[in-house]
Design a protein around this motif. Structure first.
Motif, PDB file in Angstrom:
ATOM      1  N   PHE A  48      13.104  45.223  30.536  1.00  0.00           N
ATOM      2  CA  PHE A  48      13.960  45.343  31.733  1.00  0.00           C
ATOM      3  C   PHE A  48      13.570  46.528  32.614  1.00  0.00           C
ATOM      4  O   PHE A  48      14.274  46.860  33.574  1.00  0.00           O
ATOM      5  CB  PHE A  48      15.432  45.435  31.326  1.00  0.00           C
ATOM      6  CG  PHE A  48      16.014  44.110  30.907  1.00  0.00           C
ATOM      7  CD1 PHE A  48      16.002  43.022  31.771  1.00  0.00           C
ATOM      8  CD2 PHE A  48      16.564  43.936  29.640  1.00  0.00           C
ATOM      9  CE1 PHE A  48      16.544  41.796  31.393  1.00  0.00           C
ATOM     10  CE2 PHE A  48      17.103  42.724  29.258  1.00  0.00           C
ATOM     11  CZ  PHE A  48      17.091  41.641  30.127  1.00  0.00           C
ATOM     12  N   ARG A  49      12.461  47.202  32.264  1.00  0.00           N
ATOM     13  CA  ARG A  49      11.924  48.312  33.075  1.00  0.00           C
ATOM     14  C   ARG A  49      12.842  49.519  33.143  1.00  0.00           C
ATOM     15  O   ARG A  49      12.765  50.322  34.092  1.00  0.00           O
ATOM     16  CB  ARG A  49      11.650  47.859  34.520  1.00  0.00           C
ATOM     17  CG  ARG A  49      10.670  46.729  34.644  1.00  0.00           C
ATOM     18  CD  ARG A  49      10.688  46.172  36.060  1.00  0.00           C
ATOM     19  NE  ARG A  49       9.904  44.952  36.137  1.00  0.00           N
ATOM     20  CZ  ARG A  49       8.674  44.903  36.602  1.00  0.00           C
ATOM     21  NH1 ARG A  49       8.085  45.993  37.052  1.00  0.00           N
ATOM     22  NH2 ARG A  49       8.014  43.770  36.625  1.00  0.00           N
ATOM     23  N   VAL A  50      13.746  49.613  32.193  1.00  0.00           N
ATOM     24  CA  VAL A  50      14.671  50.750  32.206  1.00  0.00           C
ATOM     25  C   VAL A  50      14.097  51.841  31.307  1.00  0.00           C
ATOM     26  O   VAL A  50      13.411  51.552  30.330  1.00  0.00           O
ATOM     27  CB  VAL A  50      16.065  50.309  31.708  1.00  0.00           C
ATOM     28  CG1 VAL A  50      17.019  51.490  31.591  1.00  0.00           C
ATOM     29  CG2 VAL A  50      16.638  49.253  32.664  1.00  0.00           C
ATOM     30  N   ARG A  51      14.379  53.100  31.646  1.00  0.00           N
ATOM     31  CA  ARG A  51      13.886  54.189  30.795  1.00  0.00           C
ATOM     32  C   ARG A  51      14.679  54.245  29.501  1.00  0.00           C
ATOM     33  O   ARG A  51      15.915  54.192  29.543  1.00  0.00           O
ATOM     34  CB  ARG A  51      14.015  55.517  31.527  1.00  0.00           C
ATOM     35  CG  ARG A  51      12.939  55.560  32.547  1.00  0.00           C
ATOM     36  CD  ARG A  51      12.577  56.919  33.009  1.00  0.00           C
ATOM     37  NE  ARG A  51      12.061  56.668  34.332  1.00  0.00           N
ATOM     38  CZ  ARG A  51      12.437  57.292  35.427  1.00  0.00           C
ATOM     39  NH1 ARG A  51      13.294  58.282  35.342  1.00  0.00           N
ATOM     40  NH2 ARG A  51      11.953  56.956  36.577  1.00  0.00           N
ATOM     41  N   LEU A  72      25.464  52.827  30.858  1.00  0.00           N
ATOM     42  CA  LEU A  72      25.055  51.490  31.290  1.00  0.00           C
ATOM     43  C   LEU A  72      24.062  51.542  32.452  1.00  0.00           C
ATOM     44  O   LEU A  72      24.126  52.426  33.296  1.00  0.00           O
ATOM     45  CB  LEU A  72      26.285  50.699  31.738  1.00  0.00           C
ATOM     46  CG  LEU A  72      27.312  50.398  30.653  1.00  0.00           C
ATOM     47  CD1 LEU A  72      28.564  49.797  31.270  1.00  0.00           C
ATOM     48  CD2 LEU A  72      26.717  49.448  29.617  1.00  0.00           C
ATOM     49  N   LYS A  73      23.145  50.590  32.459  1.00  0.00           N
ATOM     50  CA  LYS A  73      22.191  50.461  33.564  1.00  0.00           C
ATOM     51  C   LYS A  73      22.206  49.017  34.068  1.00  0.00           C
ATOM     52  O   LYS A  73      22.175  48.078  33.265  1.00  0.00           O
ATOM     53  CB  LYS A  73      20.765  50.772  33.074  1.00  0.00           C
ATOM     54  CG  LYS A  73      20.583  52.203  32.603  1.00  0.00           C
ATOM     55  CD  LYS A  73      20.449  53.145  33.788  1.00  0.00           C
ATOM     56  CE  LYS A  73      20.350  54.581  33.297  1.00  0.00           C
ATOM     57  NZ  LYS A  73      20.432  55.530  34.413  1.00  0.00           N
ATOM     58  N   ALA A  74      22.229  48.881  35.378  1.00  0.00           N
ATOM     59  CA  ALA A  74      22.088  47.534  35.943  1.00  0.00           C
ATOM     60  C   ALA A  74      20.637  47.101  35.754  1.00  0.00           C
ATOM     61  O   ALA A  74      19.722  47.906  35.895  1.00  0.00           O
ATOM     62  CB  ALA A  74      22.434  47.563  37.424  1.00  0.00           C
ATOM     63  N   THR A  75      20.410  45.851  35.429  1.00  0.00           N
ATOM     64  CA  THR A  75      19.036  45.334  35.422  1.00  0.00           C
ATOM     65  C   THR A  75      18.739  44.804  36.819  1.00  0.00           C
ATOM     66  O   THR A  75      19.588  44.881  37.714  1.00  0.00           O
ATOM     67  CB  THR A  75      18.867  44.188  34.415  1.00  0.00           C
ATOM     68  OG1 THR A  75      19.624  43.076  34.904  1.00  0.00           O
ATOM     69  CG2 THR A  75      19.368  44.599  33.025  1.00  0.00           C
ATOM     70  N   ASP A  76      17.569  44.243  37.004  1.00  0.00           N
ATOM     71  CA  ASP A  76      17.239  43.681  38.321  1.00  0.00           C
ATOM     72  C   ASP A  76      17.938  42.346  38.561  1.00  0.00           C
ATOM     73  O   ASP A  76      17.768  41.742  39.615  1.00  0.00           O
ATOM     74  CB  ASP A  76      15.718  43.476  38.442  1.00  0.00           C
ATOM     75  CG  ASP A  76      15.001  44.816  38.516  1.00  0.00           C
ATOM     76  OD1 ASP A  76      15.680  45.867  38.468  1.00  0.00           O
ATOM     77  OD2 ASP A  76      13.753  44.819  38.611  1.00  0.00           O
ATOM     78  N   ASP A  81      23.633  43.657  32.698  1.00  0.00           N
ATOM     79  CA  ASP A  81      23.487  45.099  32.479  1.00  0.00           C
ATOM     80  C   ASP A  81      22.851  45.355  31.121  1.00  0.00           C
ATOM     81  O   ASP A  81      22.843  44.492  30.238  1.00  0.00           O
ATOM     82  CB  ASP A  81      24.859  45.792  32.519  1.00  0.00           C
ATOM     83  CG  ASP A  81      25.417  45.868  33.935  1.00  0.00           C
ATOM     84  OD1 ASP A  81      24.673  45.568  34.888  1.00  0.00           O
ATOM     85  OD2 ASP A  81      26.604  46.229  34.067  1.00  0.00           O
ATOM     86  N   ARG A 219       7.089  42.351  32.206  1.00  0.00           N
ATOM     87  CA  ARG A 219       8.324  43.141  32.099  1.00  0.00           C
ATOM     88  C   ARG A 219       9.502  42.398  32.750  1.00  0.00           C
ATOM     89  O   ARG A 219      10.194  42.934  33.629  1.00  0.00           O
ATOM     90  CB  ARG A 219       8.138  44.543  32.686  1.00  0.00           C
ATOM     91  CG  ARG A 219       7.076  45.325  31.928  1.00  0.00           C
ATOM     92  CD  ARG A 219       6.956  46.765  32.380  1.00  0.00           C
ATOM     93  NE  ARG A 219       8.063  47.589  31.910  1.00  0.00           N
ATOM     94  CZ  ARG A 219       8.134  48.907  32.123  1.00  0.00           C
ATOM     95  NH1 ARG A 219       7.162  49.521  32.794  1.00  0.00           N
ATOM     96  NH2 ARG A 219       9.141  49.599  31.672  1.00  0.00           N
TER      97      ARG A 219
END
Ligand SMILES: Nc1ncnc2c1ncn2[C@@H]1O[C@H](COP(=O)(O)OP(=O)(O)OP(=O)(O)O)[C@@H](O)[C@H]1O
Ligand SMILES: [Mg+2]
Lengths: 243, 496
Positions: A48-51, A72-76, A81, A219
């Motif tokens: 998901f390209r998140v760190r 939480l992180k939003a995905t693309d 999430d 990814r």
């Protein structure tokens, strides 16, 4: 909120690929979906390209120093999430051990976002641990990818035993065959002869398809970058069965 | 989501915005979409005052209504073939209609702005090509007006990046939009500049009367187009205020005001009365229907139709009058008269002197008329008292610039209690008589008996209500004449 965990004691069987693609399909249907990458290796987080970083690490979450929602992180993708992996998750067993009801912590943590999501996927590391015990408690469904090989099935025996032995409520176990090669006679035979141990075995078989391996370079979920591929169709079919 | 808007008149190129963002992010620019936005509100901007923006968008799939609060969409609804102006009640039922209707109330929604905008969705990515913010660049097309807007959508877990985007866009001169800016509502009573007690009374009067005629002009198109009932109501209020002002200010005004202008505005008032009366009955009908016990609410449909037919007839007379040369001349010459009045430099009486005398006289008249009322007094005497009360109220309003605000507000509140009782008493009387008359008219054109019977029930109800209002009168008048209230009014009339 429905909680599904992709789990197997064995590594490299397709847990992460399954979680990522089914979560994407769930979100595409309009359900508010969360993936929690519990594996310190962070394969789902990478896709998901998140760190792969959670402030304060797993410790801060388990000890409730920081709310789950802050990590939480939003995905693309709309409605999807991610709760990212963090390398500190490798010590999550120890963090959990320090708490009072040590096998129910994950379940309680997820309660805090119960109003925000319709579906949660737990992508688990391959092991038997306190984390996996917590997963058994938190999950409604345990999705178990199986590679049709004799050794692989032996661990399935162990897994169902582990689930049966766990105290309290236990999830429904749904196994399915992953990376199956229809041309290999061995695979066919194993699939037919598989001892079910009371577990449900999904009809859908996800064959070995090279496009699935491309997820690491692209990814993104296959269902996003190749929505009409055979692989995407298989995941759709699987989601229709277990979702 | 935050909405940023370019400064008034500035039309930064979308290119400039994108180049600025590209310094920090990799951009994925989506295709341009042209959307047509029609801005809807009531004539007096009630939605805007409530912090709401209602727009109609032409989409390929059909017309969409979108309701925003402080720039953020809250609800939307599909509309097919909507024609404006229309009351909120004409919208498809649902949360949008409820929210709009609560704010617009009795007033119709009308087109207050129209624009075409070119929108682009831009995804902003970091060095991992992960989307970390989304932006809508929204540019009015040439000649359609409006400001360039940038909407920044923050993504969960990426608020830092959203703040960065906001800072970059702010650096280009954009400012956050907090609710949409309303066009100012002109109020008929506002005097141009503050006037002191020592200023000539004619100056104050010219300002006040000028405000009233402005209100008449502004509401005129809505009356002619029959947008909603409030336009006519507001015209009438302005006419009534004009007439009262002329009357109470006679000592300070030239003779022609009485001989020429008082009759002129009486003509205008009378011209508007029949339609307004019918409007009131039509507006009251749903409430009246709830009174019915024996009859069915459906029995009132005949009355409803009768009222509508009568209204259509009366409206023709009204419109003819308002389009007449006589009316045009009236407005024109009134403007001229007011301009002359303002320049007449009659130094006496001063605004303060006229205010004291007018409020004092109006107050004494109310007290005298009220004290003369006994249990046996005819309805007419309460009607007269009601008129005196209105005169006192207008005096307090007209001389607002030269009287003490808290005292005036308290006095108006005291007066309102009495006016409510008298208003109810007289409305019941008038409505009862009107219902009788309607019944007569309807019987001649073969209306079924149950319709007339239902009206009989309404008359009974009005009778009871009128008696109740009569019973409340003594208490309300005593409350108005109590020592503290009387003292306050005497002070407003200049007593030490
Ligand atoms: N059906 C499939 N066909 C081909 N390759 C697959 C398939 N499913 C997964 N793979 C590939 O196999 C590898 C392991 O898959 P995945 O990461 O999904 O398994 P996992 O069970 O999560 O592994 P781990 O135990 O390491 O977390 C990946 O390179 C993935 O691309
Ligand atoms: Mg994995």
């Amino acid at each position: 909120m429905k909680v599904l965990a992709t789990y197997n004691i064995k590594g490299g069987v397709g847990k992460t690929s399954t979680a990522v693609n089914l979560a994407h399909l769930s979100a595409r249907e309009g359900r508010r979906t969360l993936v929690w990458d519990l594996d310190p290796q962070g394969a789902a987080t990478f896709i998901f390209r998140v760190r792969p970083r959670v402030k304060g690490g797993g410790h801060a979450l388990v000890s409730r120093e920081r709310p789950l929602s802050a990590a939480l992180k939003a995905t693309d993708f709309e409605n999807l999430d991610l709760l990212p992996a963090d390398f500190s998750y490798r010590n999550m067993d120890l963090d959990l051990d320090d708490t009072k009801r040590r096998t129910k912590q994950l379940d309680r943590l997820l309660d805090s976002v119960a109003d925000d999501y319709d579906v949660v996927f737990l992508d688990c590391p391959p092991s038997v641990s306190l984390v996996s015990e917590n997963v058994l408690h938190a999950a409604d469904t345990l999705l178990v990818p199986l590679i049709p090989a004799t050794l692989s099935l032996r661990t399935f025996d162990q897994l169902t035993q582990f689930v049966a032995d766990a105290p309290g409520k236990s999830p429904q176990v749904v196994a399915f065959f992953s990376m199956a090669d229809r041309r290999k006679r061995l695979h066919r035979e194993v699939i037919e002869a598989m001892p079910r141990n009371g577990a449900r075995v999904a009809e859908t078989v996800v064959p070995a398809l090279s496009i699935i391996e491309q997820m690491a370079e692209r990814r993104a979920p296959v269902t996003a970058f190749a929505p009409t591929s055979r692989a995407a169709q298989c995941y759709e079919q699987l989601w229709a069965e277990v979702g | 989501m935050s909405v940023l808007q370019a400064a008034d008149g500035a039309l930064p190129d979308a290119r400039v915005i994108l180049d600025t963002l590209a310094a920090d992010f990799a951009l994925d620019v989506g295709p341009a979409r042209v959307v047509r936005r029609t801005l809807l509100d009531t004539f007096d901007h009630r939605l805007c005052a409530a912090g709401l923006t209602l727009t109609q968008h032409g989409e390929p799939s059909g017309e969409q209504l979108v309701l925003r609060r402080a720039g953020r969409p809250v609800t939307c609804a599909a509309v097919g073939g909507a024609r404006w102006p229309a009351l909120a009640a004409a919208l498809p039922s649902g949360p949008l209609r409820d929210a709009v209707g609560a704010a617009s109330g009795i007033r119709a929604l009308m087109v207050v702005g129209d624009e075409r905008r070119r929108q682009r969705r831009v995804d902003l990515r970091d060095q991992d090509a992960k989307i970390v913010a989304r932006v809508d660049v929204d540019v009015p097309t040439a000649g359609s007006g409006g400001a360039v807007q940038v909407r920044v959508h923050a993504l969960t877990g990426y608020s830092r990046q959203a703040r960065r985007v906001t800072a970059l866009v702010t650096g280009l001169g954009f400012r956050p939009v907090t609710g949409e800016q309303c066009a100012p509502v002109t109020r008929g009573t506002s005097a141009a500049e503050p006037i002191g007690r020592d200023a000539p009374a004619v100056l104050l009067l010219a300002g006040v009367l000028g405000g009233f005629v402005t209100a008449m002009r502004e509401n005129l198109p809505g009356v002619l187009d029959d947008v909603d009932t409030e336009f006519l109501h507001d015209v009438r209020v302005a006419v009534r205020r004009t007439r009262s002002t002329l009357k109470l200010a006679r000592p300070a005004l030239p003779e022609t005001m009485r001989t020429r202008w008082e009759p002129a505005f009486k003509w205008l008032g009378d011209l508007t009365t029949p339609v307004r009366d019918l409007d009131v009955y039509l507006l009251d009908l749903p409430t009246m229907a709830q009174w019915l016990v024996a009859a069915d609410a459906a029995d009132l449909t005949h009355l409803d139709e009768h009222l509508r037919r009568s209204r259509a007839v009366q409206r023709r007379t009204l419109v003819r009058g308002l389009r007449s040369a006589r009316f045009e001349r009236l407005l024109e010459q009134w403007d001229q008269t007011l301009a002359e009045l303002a320049q007449s430099c009659a130094a006496r009486p001063t605004a303060g002197e006229l205010s004291d005398a007018s409020i004092g006289r109006a107050h004494r008249k109310v007290v005298r008329a009220g004290a003369a009322i006994t249990v046996d007094s005819p309805a007419q005497s309460l009607h007269t008292l009601r008129k005196r009360c209105k005169e006192l109220r207008y005096a307090l309003e007209v001389f607002a610039p030269v009287t003490d605000k808290p005292a005036r507000k308290a006095a108006l509140a005291d007066l309102k209690g009495l006016q409510d009782v008298l208003g109810r008493f007289q409305d019941c009387e008038v409505q009862r008589e009107a219902l009788r008359e309607f019944a007569h008219e309807m019987m001649t054109d073969g209306t079924p008996a149950q319709a007339v019977l239902a009206m009989g029930e309404l008359i009974g109800h009005l009778d009871t209500e009128q008696q109740q209002a009569r019973e409340r009168f003594d208490g309300a008048f005593a409350q108005f004449t109590r020592a503290s209230s009387a003292r306050r009014l005497r002070r407003l009339a200049g007593a030490r």
